[in-house]
Design a protein around this motif. Structure first.
Motif, PDB file in Angstrom:
ATOM      1  N   VAL A  58       0.828  -1.204   0.000  1.00 38.21           N
ATOM      2  CA  VAL A  58       0.000   0.000   0.000  1.00 38.21           C
ATOM      3  C   VAL A  58       0.864   1.256   0.000  1.00 38.21           C
ATOM      4  O   VAL A  58       1.851   1.331   0.720  1.00 38.21           O
ATOM      5  CB  VAL A  58      -0.920   0.007   1.244  1.00 38.21           C
ATOM      6  N   ASP A  59       0.475   2.201  -0.833  1.00 32.86           N
ATOM      7  CA  ASP A  59       1.086   3.526  -0.773  1.00 32.86           C
ATOM      8  C   ASP A  59       0.536   4.211   0.474  1.00 32.86           C
ATOM      9  O   ASP A  59      -0.643   4.545   0.548  1.00 32.86           O
ATOM     10  CB  ASP A  59       0.702   4.317  -2.034  1.00 32.86           C
ATOM     11  N   ARG A  60       1.368   4.439   1.485  1.00 36.49           N
ATOM     12  CA  ARG A  60       0.865   4.964   2.745  1.00 36.49           C
ATOM     13  C   ARG A  60       0.674   6.478   2.705  1.00 36.49           C
ATOM     14  O   ARG A  60       0.182   7.062   3.650  1.00 36.49           O
ATOM     15  CB  ARG A  60       1.813   4.581   3.890  1.00 36.49           C
ATOM     16  N   GLY A  61       1.073   7.129   1.617  1.00 38.39           N
ATOM     17  CA  GLY A  61       0.796   8.551   1.493  1.00 38.39           C
ATOM     18  C   GLY A  61      -0.693   8.776   1.316  1.00 38.39           C
ATOM     19  O   GLY A  61      -1.387   7.973   0.702  1.00 38.39           O
ATOM     20  N   LEU A 111      -6.562  -4.441 -12.555  1.00 38.99           N
ATOM     21  CA  LEU A 111      -5.640  -3.348 -12.819  1.00 38.99           C
ATOM     22  C   LEU A 111      -4.544  -3.322 -11.759  1.00 38.99           C
ATOM     23  O   LEU A 111      -4.818  -3.464 -10.566  1.00 38.99           O
ATOM     24  CB  LEU A 111      -6.394  -2.021 -12.818  1.00 38.99           C
ATOM     25  N   PRO A 112      -3.289  -3.140 -12.158  1.00 37.92           N
ATOM     26  CA  PRO A 112      -2.182  -3.156 -11.193  1.00 37.92           C
ATOM     27  C   PRO A 112      -2.374  -2.213 -10.019  1.00 37.92           C
ATOM     28  O   PRO A 112      -2.074  -2.562  -8.881  1.00 37.92           O
ATOM     29  CB  PRO A 112      -0.975  -2.754 -12.051  1.00 37.92           C
ATOM     30  N   ARG A 113      -2.876  -1.007 -10.273  1.00 34.38           N
ATOM     31  CA  ARG A 113      -3.022  -0.024  -9.189  1.00 34.38           C
ATOM     32  C   ARG A 113      -4.058  -0.461  -8.164  1.00 34.38           C
ATOM     33  O   ARG A 113      -4.028  -0.006  -7.011  1.00 34.38           O
ATOM     34  CB  ARG A 113      -3.402   1.340  -9.761  1.00 34.38           C
ATOM     35  N   LEU A 127      -1.010  -0.746 -18.872  1.00 29.52           N
ATOM     36  CA  LEU A 127      -0.689  -1.783 -17.887  1.00 29.52           C
ATOM     37  C   LEU A 127       0.822  -1.872 -17.675  1.00 29.52           C
ATOM     38  O   LEU A 127       1.290  -2.011 -16.536  1.00 29.52           O
ATOM     39  CB  LEU A 127      -1.226  -3.136 -18.350  1.00 29.52           C
ATOM     40  N   THR A 128       1.570  -1.799 -18.759  1.00 29.96           N
ATOM     41  CA  THR A 128       3.026  -1.877 -18.667  1.00 29.96           C
ATOM     42  C   THR A 128       3.578  -0.764 -17.789  1.00 29.96           C
ATOM     43  O   THR A 128       4.435  -0.994 -16.932  1.00 29.96           O
ATOM     44  CB  THR A 128       3.657  -1.793 -20.075  1.00 29.96           C
ATOM     45  N   ARG A 150       5.117   0.345 -10.206  1.00 19.32           N
ATOM     46  CA  ARG A 150       4.904  -0.258  -8.893  1.00 19.32           C
ATOM     47  C   ARG A 150       5.831  -1.434  -8.602  1.00 19.32           C
ATOM     48  O   ARG A 150       5.724  -2.071  -7.559  1.00 19.32           O
ATOM     49  CB  ARG A 150       3.435  -0.700  -8.771  1.00 19.32           C
ATOM     50  N   GLY A 151       6.738  -1.710  -9.527  1.00 17.03           N
ATOM     51  CA  GLY A 151       7.678  -2.803  -9.312  1.00 17.03           C
ATOM     52  C   GLY A 151       7.027  -4.173  -9.271  1.00 17.03           C
ATOM     53  O   GLY A 151       7.492  -5.089  -8.574  1.00 17.03           O
TER      54      GLY A 151
END
Length: 330
Positions: free
Chosen positions: A105-108, A237-239, A298-299, A305-306
Motif C-alpha cells: 500500500v502507498d501509505r501517502g 488493474l495493477p493499481r 498496464l506496462t 509499482r515494481g
C-alpha cells in the motif's frame, strides 16, 4: 509545543475539516433528496429499515445513500474489510484516511484516497490477510490469461475465478451513480461505441478499464471459502491489485499486438464485435488500437509499482508461457 511535535500542514487540516463537514451532511436528518441505489434495501437518510434500526451507508454506493444491512443482496464485509462509510465521526475519518499494514500500500494520503475513489474499499490488515491465498493474473484481452490460469488451477487443485464471467452480474448490481462510465456505455449503440470515437476516447471511458466494479470482485473473493484461488481477467488493474496482493502472488501478461490479433483469430472472435457495426473494418482497427493502448497503460503501471509481468509474443509457446508465469509467481 514540544520540539518533537509536528504541526499538521494547513492543507491537510483544511481537507480534514472538509471531511467533517461531509460527514455531518450525510448523517443529517434533512429532507434533501439523495441518489437512489438499485440495490435492495436502500432508503434515504432519516428512514429506518425493516429491522427498526437506522440503516447504515451502503458500502459501495455514493455517500448519502443508506442501506439496511439485513436487506443487502450481497454478504456484508467481514471485520476489517471496511470502506470510507463509517459509524461515527472518528471511525469515518480513520477509515477514510488510514491503511494500516497492508502489503504494497502507498501509505501517502494521496495514494490512499485514490484507492478509495477507484474501489470504494479501504485496505486494512485483516482484508489483506483474508486475500493472501489469492493469485492474481491480469493483462489485456487475448494475452493467454484464461489458458494459463485454467492450467495452473488444474495442476494445483485450486479454485478458478474469472472476472469476465462476473461482468454481467456485476454490471446489473451497479447503479449509474456507482458506475457512471458503464451507464454512459449502455446508452450507446454499437457504432457510437466502436466507430464514432477514437481509440484514446475508448480507453479513457471504458468502465472496466477505469476500475468500476472492482470492489465487487473483492466482495466475491471474500465470500469464497478460505482456500487457494486463482483470479484472472483484464479487470485486474495493477493499481487496484497491488494493495491487496501478497508478494509474489500477482503477474500481468502483456501481449504484443501481433499475438493479440492471432489469439482473437484462433478463437474465432476477431470480428465478433466489429461485425455488429456499420463499418467492421474501422471498428476492428479501433478495438485493436484501444487494446494496444491499454497494454501500454498496464506496462507503465506494472513498472511504476515494481510488479511482475511476462511479455507474450507470437514466438512464445504455451509451455514456455506457463514456465515464465510460474517463475514470476515464485
Amino acid at each position: 509545543m514540544s520540539s518533537h511535535s509536528r504541526q499538521a500542514p494547513r492543507g491537510v487540516a483544511l481537507v480534514v475539516g472538509a471531511r467533517i463537514l461531509e460527514y455531518c451532511r450525510i448523517t443529517s436528518e434533512s429532507s434533501v433528496p439523495v441518489p437512489r441505489c438499485s440495490n435492495p434495501g436502500i432508503s434515504p437518510p432519516g428512514q429506518s429499515g425493516p429491522s427498526g434500526r437506522r440503516p447504515r451507508p451502503c458500502w459501495h454506493c455514493p455517500r448519502g445513500v443508506r442501506v439496511d444491512r439485513e436487506r443487502l443482496s450481497h454478504p456484508p464485509l467481514p471485520d476489517g474489510a471496511t470502506t470510507s462509510s463509517g459509524h461515527g465521526l472518528t471511525t469515518y475519518l480513520r477509515q477514510s484516511w488510514t491503511f494500516p499494514g497492508a502489503a504494497g500500500v502507498d501509505r501517502g494520503w494521496r495514494g490512499q484516497r485514490q484507492f478509495v475513489r477507484d474501489t470504494g474499499l479501504v485496505v486494512t490488515t485483516a482484508l489483506g490477510t483474508q486475500l493472501e491465498q489469492v493469485v492474481w493474473i491480469g493483462g489485456g484481452s487475448g494475452s493467454g490469461k484464461s489458458t494459463v490460469a485454467r492450467r495452473l488451477a488444474e495442476q494445483g487443485g485450486m479454485r478458478l475465478y474469472s472476472t469476465d464471467e462476473a461482468m454481467s452480474r456485476h454490471a446489473d448490481r451497479m447503479c449509474p451513480a456507482q458506475a457512471p462510465l458503464l451507464a454512459a456505455f449502455r446508452t450507446m449503440d454499437m457504432d457510437q461505441r466502436w466507430c464514432q470515437r477514437s481509440p484514446e476516447q475508448m480507453l479513457e471511458t471504458f468502465h472496466w478499464f477505469a476500475g468500476e466494479g472492482f470492489g465487487l470482485i473483492v466482495e466475491d473473493l471474500l465470500a469464497l471459502p478460505r482456500e487457494p484461488v486463482i483470479v484472472e481477467g483484464f479487470r485486474l488493474l495493477p493499481r487496484l491489485v497491488a494493495p491487496l496482493s501478497a508478494a509474489g502472488r500477482s503477474v500481468w501478461l502483456l501481449a504484443t499486438p501481433e499475438f493479440r490479433r492471432k489469439a482473437f483469430a484462433t478463437r474465432g472472435s476477431l470480428w465478433q464485435i466489429a461485425n455488429r457495426t456499420s463499418n467492421p473494418e474501422l471498428a476492428l482497427s479501433n478495438l485493436l488500437e484501444r487494446d494496444r493502448l491499454f497494454t501500454n497503460q498496464l506496462t507503465t503501471e506494472v513498472e511504476t509499482r515494481g510488479l511482475r509481468a511476462v511479455e507474450v509474443d507470437v514466438e512464445l509457446t504455451t509451455e514456455e508461457l506457463m514456465t515464465r508465469v510460474r517463475q514470476a509467481l515464485e
